[in-house]
Structure formats: C-alpha cells, structure tokens
Scaffold this active site. Structure first.
Site, PDB file in Angstrom:
ATOM      1  CG  ASN A  50      42.504  30.295  23.588  1.00  0.00           C
ATOM      2  OD1 ASN A  50      42.221  30.144  22.403  1.00  0.00           O
ATOM      3  ND2 ASN A  50      41.578  30.406  24.521  1.00  0.00           N
ATOM      4  CD  GLU A  52      40.679  27.474  27.819  1.00  0.00           C
ATOM      5  OE1 GLU A  52      39.862  26.580  28.116  1.00  0.00           O
ATOM      6  OE2 GLU A  52      40.387  28.697  27.796  1.00  0.00           O
ATOM      7  CB  CYS A  61      47.519  34.009  26.028  1.00  0.00           C
ATOM      8  SG  CYS A  61      46.827  34.331  27.650  1.00  0.00           S
ATOM      9  CD  GLU A  63      46.991  37.597  23.243  1.00  0.00           C
ATOM     10  OE1 GLU A  63      46.815  36.390  23.538  1.00  0.00           O
ATOM     11  OE2 GLU A  63      46.263  38.507  23.658  1.00  0.00           O
ATOM     12  CB  CYS A  93      46.316  38.580  29.825  1.00  0.00           C
ATOM     13  SG  CYS A  93      47.779  37.561  29.567  1.00  0.00           S
ATOM     14  CB  CYS A  96      50.024  38.426  26.377  1.00  0.00           C
ATOM     15  SG  CYS A  96      49.542  36.686  26.386  1.00  0.00           S
TER      16      CYS A  96
HETATM   17  N1  THU Z   1      43.258  34.441  26.453  1.00  0.00           N
HETATM   18  C1  THU Z   1      44.066  34.628  25.368  1.00  0.00           C
HETATM   19  O1  THU Z   1      44.348  33.701  24.617  1.00  0.00           O
HETATM   20  N2  THU Z   1      44.525  35.878  25.143  1.00  0.00           N
HETATM   21  C2  THU Z   1      44.230  36.975  25.894  1.00  0.00           C
HETATM   22  O2  THU Z   1      44.707  38.054  25.601  1.00  0.00           O
HETATM   23  C3  THU Z   1      43.323  36.858  27.032  1.00  0.00           C
HETATM   24  C4  THU Z   1      42.925  35.476  27.393  1.00  0.00           C
HETATM   25  C5  THU Z   1      42.713  33.109  26.676  1.00  0.00           C
HETATM   26  C6  THU Z   1      43.303  32.347  27.813  1.00  0.00           C
HETATM   27  C7  THU Z   1      42.177  31.409  28.173  1.00  0.00           C
HETATM   28  O3  THU Z   1      42.270  30.265  27.356  1.00  0.00           O
HETATM   29  C8  THU Z   1      40.924  32.161  27.803  1.00  0.00           C
HETATM   30  O4  THU Z   1      41.332  33.216  26.955  1.00  0.00           O
HETATM   31  C9  THU Z   1      40.160  32.716  28.989  1.00  0.00           C
HETATM   32  O5  THU Z   1      40.983  33.443  29.814  1.00  0.00           O
END
Ligand code: THU
Length: 141
Positions: A50, A52, A61, A63, A93, A96
């Site tokens: 991820n 941010e 994300c 994925e 999520c 994704c």
């Molecule tokens: N996140 C992912 O990378 N993948 C997921 O399937 C769910 C959420 C990350 C996004 C964000 O940086 C952190 O998790 C909190 O939501």
C-alpha cells in the site's frame, strides 16, 4: 466457483513474496502495512504494497499496486493473489475486487496473517454479479 488450481507450494511461494513486499509498505497514516503477491499465468510473481497519501483518498492498496506492476510488464492473465496485513488477516477492499475482476473472476485469493490464519476465496464469490466489460458492448444500449 472453482477458479484456478493452485497447489500448496505455489501458495507458500506467494505468501513469502507478499510478506517480503509488506516490509516496503508506505503507511504512515493508518500504520496498516499490507503486502500482496500476484501470480501471473506464465508463473511470474508481481508484488505490491500500500502507498498512502496525505490526501487520504488517494491511497493505493497493495493489490492494485501489484496489478499495475504486472500490467506494466505485459501480464494479462492472473491465477492467484496472496494478501497479508501482518498481524491482521484482511480481505481485499471492494475497489480492489472490482479492479482485479477486470482480468478474470476465477482468480484465487489467499488472505493470511503472521499467526498462521488463512482464508481462501475465489474472486467471483467475493464480487457476485460483477460489472464487467461486456456490459459496455455497444449493442446492449
Ligand atoms: N489496504 C490495502 O492495501 N489492501 C486492502 O485490501 C485493504 C486496505 C490498505 C489501504 C490503506 O493504506 C490501509 O490498508 C488502511 O486502509
């Protein structure tokens, strides 16, 4: 749905790559570090973490980062993805799920944590009645 056949040794390899990728996560806001490893049809593995952003909604994300990396290298067929949130077992999520569905609903998904918990899915079961490219066939509207 059955999805692609993935043998345990392949899952183990994917888990290893996802754990490794997670170490590179950029998650200063949520502190949830996520790693993903995507197995392409030809056996190549593409990883993602991820990414941010101070403008929270722009966060990527793990994925989708893995998928973008794979697409950039020419891969178009995907058999499986392993995803880890470290101490947390997380599932992909909705965004994704939709983005992965573009390349096939038979994708196998393994969500796992560092305590040995695992949950396996097939994408079609996580995204029933998916909106796909065939809806955009001009003859249908
Ligand atoms: N996140 C992912 O990378 N993948 C997921 O399937 C769910 C959420 C990350 C996004 C964000 O940086 C952190 O998790 C909190 O939501």
């Amino acid at each position: 749905m059955e999805g692609w056949k993935i043998v345990e040794i392949e899952w183990e390899e994917l888990e290893k790559w996802a754990k490794e990728a997670r170490k590179m996560a950029y998650a200063p806001y949520s502190k949830l570090q996520v790693g993903a490893a995507l197995l392409a049809g030809d056996g190549q593995v593409f990883v993602g973490t991820n990414v941010e952003n101070a403008s929270y909604g722009l966060t990527l994300c793990a994925e989708r980062v893995a998928l973008g990396s794979a697409i950039s290298k020419g891969a178009r067929t995907f058999r499986a993805i392993a995803i880890t949130g470290g101490p947390l077992l997380i599932t992909p999520c909705g965004a994704c799920r939709q983005v992965l569905a573009e390349f096939g609903l038979g994708l196998r998904i393994r969500c796992f944590d560092e305590n040995g918990q695992k949950r396996d899915f097939v994408l079609e079961d996580l995204l029933p009645a998916a909106f796909l490219g065939n809806f955009l066939d001009r003859s249908s509207f």
